[in-house]
Design an enzyme around this catalytic site. Structure first.
Site, PDB file in Angstrom:
ATOM      1  CE1 TYR A 276      11.480  71.135  30.647  1.00 11.79           C
ATOM      2  CE2 TYR A 276      11.967  70.377  32.883  1.00 11.79           C
ATOM      3  CZ  TYR A 276      12.297  70.463  31.539  1.00 11.79           C
ATOM      4  OH  TYR A 276      13.442  69.855  31.089  1.00 11.79           O
TER       5      TYR A 276
ATOM      6  CG  HIS B 271      11.751  63.459  24.021  1.00 14.93           C
ATOM      7  ND1 HIS B 271      13.053  63.557  23.568  1.00 14.93           N
ATOM      8  CD2 HIS B 271      11.670  64.366  25.032  1.00 14.93           C
ATOM      9  CE1 HIS B 271      13.701  64.496  24.261  1.00 14.93           C
ATOM     10  NE2 HIS B 271      12.883  64.995  25.162  1.00 14.93           N
TER      11      HIS B 271
ATOM     12  N   PRO C 169      17.208  60.311  30.775  1.00  9.60           N
ATOM     13  CG  PRO C 169      17.961  60.899  28.644  1.00  9.60           C
ATOM     14  CD  PRO C 169      17.491  59.727  29.452  1.00  9.60           C
ATOM     15  CB  ILE C 170      14.834  64.401  33.432  1.00 12.07           C
ATOM     16  CG1 ILE C 170      14.147  63.021  33.414  1.00 12.07           C
ATOM     17  CG2 ILE C 170      13.836  65.530  33.666  1.00 12.07           C
ATOM     18  CD1 ILE C 170      12.827  62.920  32.716  1.00 12.07           C
TER      19      ILE C 170
ATOM     20  CB  THR D  40      18.527  62.846  22.444  1.00 13.26           C
ATOM     21  OG1 THR D  40      18.723  62.218  23.707  1.00 13.26           O
ATOM     22  CG2 THR D  40      17.044  63.092  22.219  1.00 13.26           C
TER      23      THR D  40
ATOM     24  NE  ARG E 129       5.937  63.760  31.584  1.00 13.28           N
ATOM     25  CZ  ARG E 129       5.909  63.529  30.267  1.00 13.28           C
ATOM     26  NH1 ARG E 129       5.922  62.291  29.797  1.00 13.28           N
ATOM     27  NH2 ARG E 129       5.893  64.525  29.409  1.00 13.28           N
TER      28      ARG E 129
ATOM     29  CB  ILE F 252       8.018  52.955  32.255  1.00 13.45           C
ATOM     30  CG1 ILE F 252       8.484  52.265  30.973  1.00 13.45           C
ATOM     31  CG2 ILE F 252       8.258  52.090  33.503  1.00 13.45           C
ATOM     32  CD1 ILE F 252       8.016  50.842  30.795  1.00 13.45           C
TER      33      ILE F 252
ATOM     34  CG  ASP G 277      12.264  56.654  27.487  1.00 11.88           C
ATOM     35  OD1 ASP G 277      11.503  57.001  26.570  1.00 11.88           O
ATOM     36  OD2 ASP G 277      13.298  57.294  27.768  1.00 11.88           O
ATOM     37  CB  SER G 278       7.800  56.674  25.845  1.00 13.44           C
ATOM     38  OG  SER G 278       8.873  57.520  25.438  1.00 13.44           O
TER      39      SER G 278
HETATM   40  C1  FNR Z   1      12.634  64.576  29.109  1.00 10.71           C
HETATM   41  N1  FNR Z   1      13.296  63.767  28.172  1.00 10.71           N
HETATM   42  C2  FNR Z   1      14.588  64.075  27.791  1.00 10.71           C
HETATM   43  N2  FNR Z   1      15.248  63.271  26.924  1.00 10.71           N
HETATM   44  C3  FNR Z   1      16.531  63.532  26.578  1.00 10.71           C
HETATM   45  O1  FNR Z   1      17.111  62.784  25.798  1.00 10.71           O
HETATM   46  N3  FNR Z   1      17.166  64.615  27.119  1.00 10.71           N
HETATM   47  C4  FNR Z   1      16.572  65.482  27.964  1.00 10.71           C
HETATM   48  O2  FNR Z   1      17.174  66.443  28.429  1.00 10.71           O
HETATM   49  C5  FNR Z   1      15.216  65.230  28.291  1.00 10.71           C
HETATM   50  N4  FNR Z   1      14.520  66.078  29.113  1.00 10.71           N
HETATM   51  C6  FNR Z   1      13.262  65.754  29.566  1.00 10.71           C
HETATM   52  C7  FNR Z   1      12.627  66.565  30.482  1.00 10.71           C
HETATM   53  C8  FNR Z   1      11.379  66.189  31.000  1.00 10.71           C
HETATM   54  C9  FNR Z   1      10.724  67.061  32.019  1.00 10.71           C
HETATM   55  C10 FNR Z   1      10.769  65.000  30.580  1.00 10.71           C
HETATM   56  C11 FNR Z   1       9.463  64.539  31.166  1.00 10.71           C
HETATM   57  C12 FNR Z   1      11.390  64.214  29.632  1.00 10.71           C
HETATM   58  C13 FNR Z   1      12.676  62.515  27.713  1.00 10.71           C
HETATM   59  C14 FNR Z   1      13.002  61.358  28.679  1.00 10.71           C
HETATM   60  O3  FNR Z   1      14.332  60.967  28.553  1.00 10.71           O
HETATM   61  C15 FNR Z   1      12.116  60.144  28.384  1.00 10.71           C
HETATM   62  O4  FNR Z   1      12.219  59.809  27.031  1.00 10.71           O
HETATM   63  C16 FNR Z   1      10.646  60.414  28.768  1.00 10.71           C
HETATM   64  O5  FNR Z   1      10.583  61.017  30.028  1.00 10.71           O
HETATM   65  C17 FNR Z   1       9.831  59.128  28.769  1.00 10.71           C
HETATM   66  O6  FNR Z   1       8.469  59.399  28.992  1.00 10.71           O
HETATM   67  P1  FNR Z   1       7.741  59.210  30.418  1.00 10.71           P
HETATM   68  O7  FNR Z   1       7.790  57.749  30.725  1.00 10.71           O
HETATM   69  O8  FNR Z   1       8.524  60.011  31.400  1.00 10.71           O
HETATM   70  O9  FNR Z   1       6.384  59.749  30.202  1.00 10.71           O
END
Ligand code: FNR
Length: 383
Positions: free
Chosen positions: A38, A277, A91-92, A172, A331, A310, A307-308
């Site tokens: 995930y 994302h 946000p994750i 988003t 991440r 980093i 982001d993306s």
């Molecule tokens: C996300 N991202 C994300 N974005 C958002 O707006 N709402 C969300 O709920 C989520 N959920 C989410 C879950 C997981 C497991 C990941 C890895 C990412 C995207 C997040 O906000 C962000 O844009 C990315 O994580 C950036 O990429 P890297 O740097 O993590 O690879």
């Protein structure tokens, strides 16, 4: 500053890794295979996701000498707030799952309280947004919205966020449906997550009023319920509705094109969030960092979040040099949560900041204006 590195030189090694590769390796043994898929998974063959991180190697900084950098200032101003550093936690969704007690969102907010790095809570938090906000203490928080189809539910989530003290609404735009993620199907990762999830939604009275039957107490039940209310396609005309819905600053997440940035800026949004994302939504794209300069140019005087990809302090400095005001860590902090809860996440954020600070010191950049003035230089042959 740089307590982590200096202590290490004196033989006091940190409890957690200070580089992304080792962090990722450690997280691999801390997370179940389904959770790992995930978090690590992206779209298609994950080319865009991989490029996001690799593309930073094409951008380089040039050091300057004979500048007094004995003190560095990494603070920024955003949404009328003075923040001690230019990073925030992106946000994750399902962050809660990253810790054994399933309170990973609370742990991330505690890391925010400890480090002063804002946490952006996802709509898909395991814990209700009010509890997540409270755990962040004095550190400002942002709330990310996945816009539901039902406007009463959208308003309810937004009002709850505003009332509980969130300082920005991050909308988003790129995820009104989920991208083509083979790992989800290859490993059937979602059904293996069981138990109470998405408490943020299930704590919402309007959400309950929309259900015909109570949700089943497992993830698939929750996902079925959630997909019945989620999936609003937004257009430019909708932004006026959000302005009416809240007095929080409005941020549009997922803007990658200079013209979209210009439009958003003309509409008077408070910040533009350049992100793909993490390559989870569309494959076949360009690395996010390579799109940042166009977005910054289109945004004019509107602040740009990024982001993306980093993975380190040097990546943060490069994104600032390319015009970002604030930089989202994704991440890496999630892996920190997985291996060490709030302490692990705080360690990851502190390491990234310490590396950024040290880079600024050795490169002759006393503050972020100097970083921006220096810029980052593109070389096709250095990746
Ligand atoms: C996300 N991202 C994300 N974005 C958002 O707006 N709402 C969300 O709920 C989520 N959920 C989410 C879950 C997981 C497991 C990941 C890895 C990412 C995207 C997040 O906000 C962000 O844009 C990315 O994580 C950036 O990429 P890297 O740097 O993590 O690879």
């Amino acid at each position: 500053q740089n307590a982590i590195y200096n202590a290490g030189l004196n033989g006091i090694l940190p409890d957690f890794p200070v580089d992304f590769a080792t962090l990722r390796e450690r997280a691999q043994s801390a997370l179940s295979p389904s959770l790992l898929n995930y978090v690590q998974g992206g779209c298609g063959d994950e080319h865009t996701q991989d490029r996001n991180a690799q593309a930073f190697r094409n951008w380089g900084m040039v050091p300057r000498m004979l500048v007094d950098c004995s003190e560095r200032d990494l603070s920024i101003e955003l949404f009328g707030l003075r923040l001690p550093s230019p990073i925030f936690m992106a946000p994750i969704g399902l962050n809660g799952e990253m810790t054994q007690d399933r309170r990973g969102d609370i742990a991330a907010a505690q890391a925010a309280a400890e480090t002063g790095v804002p946490f952006c809570a996802s709509t898909l938090s395991n814990s209700p947004l009010e509890q997540v906000r409270a755990a962040a203490g004095e550190t400002p928080s942002f709330f990310q919205l996945y816009t539901p189809k039902n406007r009463d539910l959208a308003q309810s989530l937004i009002s709850r966020a505003e009332q509980s003290g969130y300082r920005a609404l991050v909308i988003t735009l790129d995820t009104w449906l989920t991208g083509w993620r083979p790992r989800d199907l290859n490993t059937a990762s979602f059904p293996q997550l069981r138990g109470k999830v998405l408490e943020n939604y299930f704590s919402d009275p309007v959400f309950w009023s929309l259900l015909d039957a109570p949700p089943e107490d497992d993830l698939m039940g929750a996902v079925r319920m959630w997909t019945s209310v989620f999936g609003q396609v937004l257009t430019w005309e909708d932004i006026a509705w959000f302005r009416e819905a809240t007095s929080m600053p409005i941020v549009l997440k997922g803007i990658c094109h200079g013209d979209d940035a210009r439009k958003a800026s003309d509409l008077g949004v408070d910040a533009i969030y350049c992100s793909n994302h993490g390559g989870r939504q569309a494959n076949g794209g360009i690395a996010a960092i390579d799109m940042l300069p166009d977005v910054v140019a289109g945004a004019g005087s509107t602040p740009v979040l990024f982001d993306s990809g980093i993975r380190s302090g040097t990546d943060v400095v490069k994104a600032i040099a390319l015009g970002a005001t604030a930089v989202g860590i994704g991440r890496p902090y999630t892996y920190g949560l997985a291996i060490g809860g709030a302490r692990g996440a705080a360690h990851v954020l502190s390491s990234i900041l310490a590396e950024a600070d040290l880079l600024m010191a050795v490169n002759g950049y006393p503050d972020l204006d100097a970083v921006r003035a220096a810029g980052a230089h593109y070389r096709a042959d250095i990746a």
